[in-house]
Design an enzyme around this catalytic site. Structure first.
Site, PDB file in Angstrom:
ATOM      1  N   CYS A   1       1.819   0.113  -8.762  1.00  0.00           N
ATOM      2  CA  CYS A   1       2.941   0.681  -7.990  1.00  0.00           C
ATOM      3  C   CYS A   1       4.180   0.833  -8.843  1.00  0.00           C
ATOM      4  CB  CYS A   1       3.226  -0.211  -6.792  1.00  0.00           C
ATOM      5  SG  CYS A   1       3.382  -1.931  -7.272  1.00  0.00           S
TER       6      CYS A   1
ATOM      7  N   GLY B   1       0.834  -1.198   0.000  1.00  0.00           N
ATOM      8  CA  GLY B   1       0.000   0.000   0.000  1.00  0.00           C
ATOM      9  C   GLY B   1       0.867   1.244   0.000  1.00  0.00           C
ATOM     10  N   SER B   2       0.327   2.313   0.544  1.00  0.00           N
ATOM     11  CA  SER B   2       1.020   3.597   0.443  1.00  0.00           C
ATOM     12  C   SER B   2       2.105   3.740   1.517  1.00  0.00           C
ATOM     13  CB  SER B   2       0.007   4.731   0.588  1.00  0.00           C
ATOM     14  OG  SER B   2      -0.573   4.660   1.871  1.00  0.00           O
TER      15      SER B   2
ATOM     16  N   GLU C   1       2.591   6.227   3.598  1.00  0.00           N
ATOM     17  CA  GLU C   1       2.095   6.739   4.880  1.00  0.00           C
ATOM     18  C   GLU C   1       1.465   5.618   5.710  1.00  0.00           C
ATOM     19  OE1 GLU C   1       2.740   9.480   6.507  1.00  0.00           O
ATOM     20  OE2 GLU C   1       3.994   9.833   4.767  1.00  0.00           O
TER      21      GLU C   1
ATOM     22  N   GLY D   1       2.068   2.498   5.344  1.00  0.00           N
ATOM     23  CA  GLY D   1       3.174   1.587   5.655  1.00  0.00           C
ATOM     24  C   GLY D   1       3.899   2.006   6.922  1.00  0.00           C
TER      25      GLY D   1
ATOM     26  N   GLU E   1       5.686  -3.507   0.712  1.00  0.00           N
ATOM     27  CA  GLU E   1       5.638  -3.165  -0.717  1.00  0.00           C
ATOM     28  C   GLU E   1       4.901  -1.842  -0.834  1.00  0.00           C
ATOM     29  OE1 GLU E   1       7.107  -4.840  -3.006  1.00  0.00           O
ATOM     30  OE2 GLU E   1       7.094  -6.962  -2.517  1.00  0.00           O
TER      31      GLU E   1
ATOM     32  N   GLU F   1       3.977  10.568  -6.233  1.00  0.00           N
ATOM     33  CA  GLU F   1       3.288   9.501  -6.957  1.00  0.00           C
ATOM     34  C   GLU F   1       1.865   9.955  -7.304  1.00  0.00           C
ATOM     35  OE1 GLU F   1       2.237   6.025  -4.615  1.00  0.00           O
ATOM     36  OE2 GLU F   1       2.800   4.704  -6.264  1.00  0.00           O
TER      37      GLU F   1
HETATM   38  P1  NAD Z   1      -3.390   2.472   1.320  1.00  0.00           P
HETATM   39  O1  NAD Z   1      -2.125   2.456   2.086  1.00  0.00           O
HETATM   40  O2  NAD Z   1      -4.352   3.562   1.542  1.00  0.00           O
HETATM   41  O3  NAD Z   1      -4.220   1.130   1.583  1.00  0.00           O
HETATM   42  C1  NAD Z   1      -3.651  -0.138   1.427  1.00  0.00           C
HETATM   43  C2  NAD Z   1      -4.344  -1.091   2.377  1.00  0.00           C
HETATM   44  O4  NAD Z   1      -4.060  -0.663   3.709  1.00  0.00           O
HETATM   45  C3  NAD Z   1      -5.866  -1.117   2.247  1.00  0.00           C
HETATM   46  O5  NAD Z   1      -6.330  -2.428   2.442  1.00  0.00           O
HETATM   47  C4  NAD Z   1      -6.312  -0.227   3.407  1.00  0.00           C
HETATM   48  O6  NAD Z   1      -7.579  -0.556   3.888  1.00  0.00           O
HETATM   49  C5  NAD Z   1      -5.255  -0.547   4.440  1.00  0.00           C
HETATM   50  N1  NAD Z   1      -5.088   0.485   5.457  1.00  0.00           N
HETATM   51  C6  NAD Z   1      -5.376   1.811   5.382  1.00  0.00           C
HETATM   52  N2  NAD Z   1      -5.073   2.428   6.546  1.00  0.00           N
HETATM   53  C7  NAD Z   1      -4.567   1.478   7.360  1.00  0.00           C
HETATM   54  C8  NAD Z   1      -4.044   1.502   8.679  1.00  0.00           C
HETATM   55  N3  NAD Z   1      -3.994   2.613   9.403  1.00  0.00           N
HETATM   56  N4  NAD Z   1      -3.572   0.352   9.191  1.00  0.00           N
HETATM   57  C9  NAD Z   1      -3.593  -0.792   8.488  1.00  0.00           C
HETATM   58  N5  NAD Z   1      -4.088  -0.881   7.232  1.00  0.00           N
HETATM   59  C10 NAD Z   1      -4.563   0.247   6.676  1.00  0.00           C
HETATM   60  O7  NAD Z   1      -2.951   2.335  -0.185  1.00  0.00           O
HETATM   61  P2  NAD Z   1      -3.902   2.424  -1.428  1.00  0.00           P
HETATM   62  O8  NAD Z   1      -4.156   3.855  -1.635  1.00  0.00           O
HETATM   63  O9  NAD Z   1      -5.034   1.469  -1.311  1.00  0.00           O
HETATM   64  O10 NAD Z   1      -2.959   1.822  -2.563  1.00  0.00           O
HETATM   65  C11 NAD Z   1      -2.169   2.626  -3.336  1.00  0.00           C
HETATM   66  C12 NAD Z   1      -0.752   2.622  -2.842  1.00  0.00           C
HETATM   67  O11 NAD Z   1      -0.259   1.280  -2.757  1.00  0.00           O
HETATM   68  C13 NAD Z   1       0.174   3.322  -3.791  1.00  0.00           C
HETATM   69  O12 NAD Z   1       1.092   4.108  -3.079  1.00  0.00           O
HETATM   70  C14 NAD Z   1       0.894   2.186  -4.500  1.00  0.00           C
HETATM   71  O13 NAD Z   1       2.119   2.528  -5.032  1.00  0.00           O
HETATM   72  C15 NAD Z   1       0.980   1.167  -3.438  1.00  0.00           C
HETATM   73  N6  NAD Z   1       1.103  -0.173  -3.995  1.00  0.00           N
HETATM   74  C16 NAD Z   1       2.311  -0.801  -3.910  1.00  0.00           C
HETATM   75  C17 NAD Z   1       2.488  -2.055  -4.486  1.00  0.00           C
HETATM   76  C18 NAD Z   1       3.826  -2.750  -4.408  1.00  0.00           C
HETATM   77  O14 NAD Z   1       3.888  -3.956  -4.638  1.00  0.00           O
HETATM   78  N7  NAD Z   1       4.910  -2.065  -4.122  1.00  0.00           N
HETATM   79  C19 NAD Z   1       1.431  -2.670  -5.128  1.00  0.00           C
HETATM   80  C20 NAD Z   1       0.210  -2.010  -5.199  1.00  0.00           C
HETATM   81  C21 NAD Z   1       0.067  -0.757  -4.630  1.00  0.00           C
END
Ligand code: NAD
Length: 485
Positions: free
Chosen positions: A292, A236-237, A239, A241, A258, A389
């Site tokens: 990503c 995920g993102s 922040e 992460g 990731e 991004e």
């Molecule tokens: P996000 O971080 O908002 O959400 C990702 C996941 O985390 C979702 O399931 C969300 O519900 C969960 N989440 C949100 N807040 C949380 C918290 N406080 N604690 C635990 N879990 C929480 O990311 P997004 O906006 O859904 O996805 C886009 C981002 O993910 C982009 O930055 C992209 O680059 C990245 N991404 C990376 C990869 C990789 O393999 N490197 C793959 C896909 C997406």
């Protein structure tokens, strides 16, 4: 609409906990909308922290029962093959789901099922090949290493590729003897529940795989901070992460992270421009840039800059933007919020003095979250649009004069996920690949690689590797056994 596409989907989906499909304990539901129409298409049971507790407890019981560990490794592998066979029966439904809740094209939805099956067969085949070492200690001593699973693996998945991203982590966890609690993304959760059905039908032991859907701030945060998990895989993102890592630090839990990217492709003067334009266009416009590892920066030798930009513009303008279910070649962004973010950053680009070659705004007169494929030139490396991004179909083009300058620009962001080089000169390709700070380098084809090739980030793009044989090492810890004979 394409012929023979079934657009009927089930209207309500339940969480999969301890081998059963159950409502959320609070009785609430999350509405899932179609990003191409902005209309509700289904509901999913909303998991709360109480449901996370139940799922972690089920995964703990399944781990401690040693059922997975008592299987021969090849039997755990065969379980992956069986999940894959079960997915065959669900493939058309999943492709439709990916169109309707995720905004994918039909081809991409079908591709995600095939990719997931590749992960299952790859890691199923690896189940009996993860070998330890024997370490020579001399006369009278025998020493060997074994790979131990961590226990309960907590996995959190983003919206853009829930099925293959979730399935590859589940497969790695199961073949190494871990059990799993996975939180699916609230924006596009449905395909992972189809995957749960495939697990159930394949006879995966009760509680070994638990899949639930809840909001990130609520169920996601509760899962990351749960006191009875042993391992985290977060995609995920940056922040989010960081907040997951803070939770993990409390309990010293290992993580595979990731995160995001701002990946750059360097185009040298001798590159095949036709091939480069096609590859670069796919690298940023596939799934509307919501990948990503999208190639969101192109660093182009000044001598070919204008010609490449013209070719790229033609590629962008040849895309048909619309619902994937109608056979369009580029679908919507996932949500109104994401569309606002991407369009807002485009406005920043214009204010910063960059030149819009095409796109730059949402498609008018549609309720869907459609963003026009966008190309910026006259971009300086320090501009926000060259550093942040978008996670949308926007590429920034930056000219360079010397290879050293190109490398400095490519490496000059906080991210380090993917990178690319376009040239006919193999020596230059190697020289460049050697200097790029990124988890992967694609030469002459964006995304050259496959399920076999390790994937992951450097710098703020994260650490640990998914895909390839190396990924399995992120799901085990080494135990050394030293014996005085
Ligand atoms: P996000 O971080 O908002 O959400 C990702 C996941 O985390 C979702 O399931 C969300 O519900 C969960 N989440 C949100 N807040 C949380 C918290 N406080 N604690 C635990 N879990 C929480 O990311 P997004 O906006 O859904 O996805 C886009 C981002 O993910 C982009 O930055 C992209 O680059 C990245 N991404 C990376 C990869 C990789 O393999 N490197 C793959 C896909 C997406």
């Amino acid at each position: 609409m394409e012929d023979n596409v079934n657009t009927e989907i089930r209207s309500y989906w339940k969480n999969y906990i301890n081998g059963e499909f159950v409502d959320g304990s609070g009785g609430e539901r999350i509405t899932v909308s179609n990003p191409a129409t902005n209309e509700p298409i289904a509901e999913v049971a909303r998991a709360t922290p109480a449901d996370v507790d139940k799922a972690v407890a089920a995964a703990r019981r399944a781990f401690e029962s040693r059922e997975l560990l008592e299987m021969r490794p090849h039997q755990r592998g065969e379980m992956m093959f069986e999940i894959s066979r079960q997915l065959d029966k669900l493939a058309d439904e999943i492709a439709t789901l990916e169109c309707l809740d995720n905004g994918k094209t039909l081809a991409a939805g079908r591709g995600d099922v095939a990719l997931t099956q590749r992960y299952l067969s790859y890691y199923g085949g690896m189940a009996d090949k993860l070998e330890g070492r024997q370490i020579p200690l001399g006369e009278g001593l025998l020493d060997y290493t074994v790979h131990m699973p961590f226990g309960v693996s907590a996995q959190i998945v983003p919206w853009n590729g829930p099925l293959p991203v979730g399935a590859r982590s589940i497969a790695c966890a199961l073949v190494t003897g871990n059990t799993v609690v996975l939180k699916s993304p609230e924006d596009s959760p449905l395909s992972l529940f189809a995957f749960a059905e495939a697990c159930e039908k394949a006879g995966v032991p009760k509680g070994a795989v638990n899949i639930l859907c809840g909001y990130g701030y609520d169920a996601g945060a509760a899962l990351a901070a749960h006191e009875d998990i042993d391992h985290i895989v977060f995609t995920g993102s940056v922040e989010t992460g960081k907040s997951v890592l803070r939770s993990a630090a409390e309990r010293i839990i290992p993580c595979v992270m990731e995160l995001g990217g701002k990946s750059a492709g360097i185009v040298y003067a001798d590159a095949d421009l036709e091939q480069t334009a096609k590859s670069a266009a796919r690298g940023i416009f596939h799934h509307a840039g919501q990948i990503c590892s999208a190639g969101s920066r192109l660093i182009v030798h000044r001598s070919i800059h204008d010609e490449l930009v013209a070719r790229l513009k033609a590629e962008a303008e040849a895309l048909t933007v619309g619902p994937g279910i109608d056979g369009c070649t580029m679908g919507p962004l996932i949500s109104a919020k994401q569309l606002d973010t991407v369009e807002g950053l485009c406005h920043v680009g214009v204010d910063e003095g960059a030149t819009l070659i095409t796109g730059g705004a949402r498609l008018p007169e549609t309720p869907g979250h459609f963003m026009a494929p966008t190309i910026f030139t006259d971009v300086r490396p320090d501009m926000r649009i060259a550093q942040e991004e978008f996670f949308g179909p926007v590429v920034v083009v930056i000219p360079f004069d010397t290879p050293e300058e190109a490398i400095a620009i490519a490496n000059g962001t906080d991210f380090g996920l993917a990178s690319g080089v376009y040239t006919r000169d193999l020596t230059l390709a190697h020289w460049t690949a050697d200097r790029l700070i990124a988890g992967q380098v694609y030469v002459n084809e964006w995304w050259a690689g496959g399920v076999e090739t390790p994937f992951g980030g450097t710098k703020r793009s994260g650490y640990g590797r998914e895909k390839g044989q190396e990924a399995l090492l992120g799901y085990v810890q080494t135990k050394n056994v030293g014996i005085r004979l």
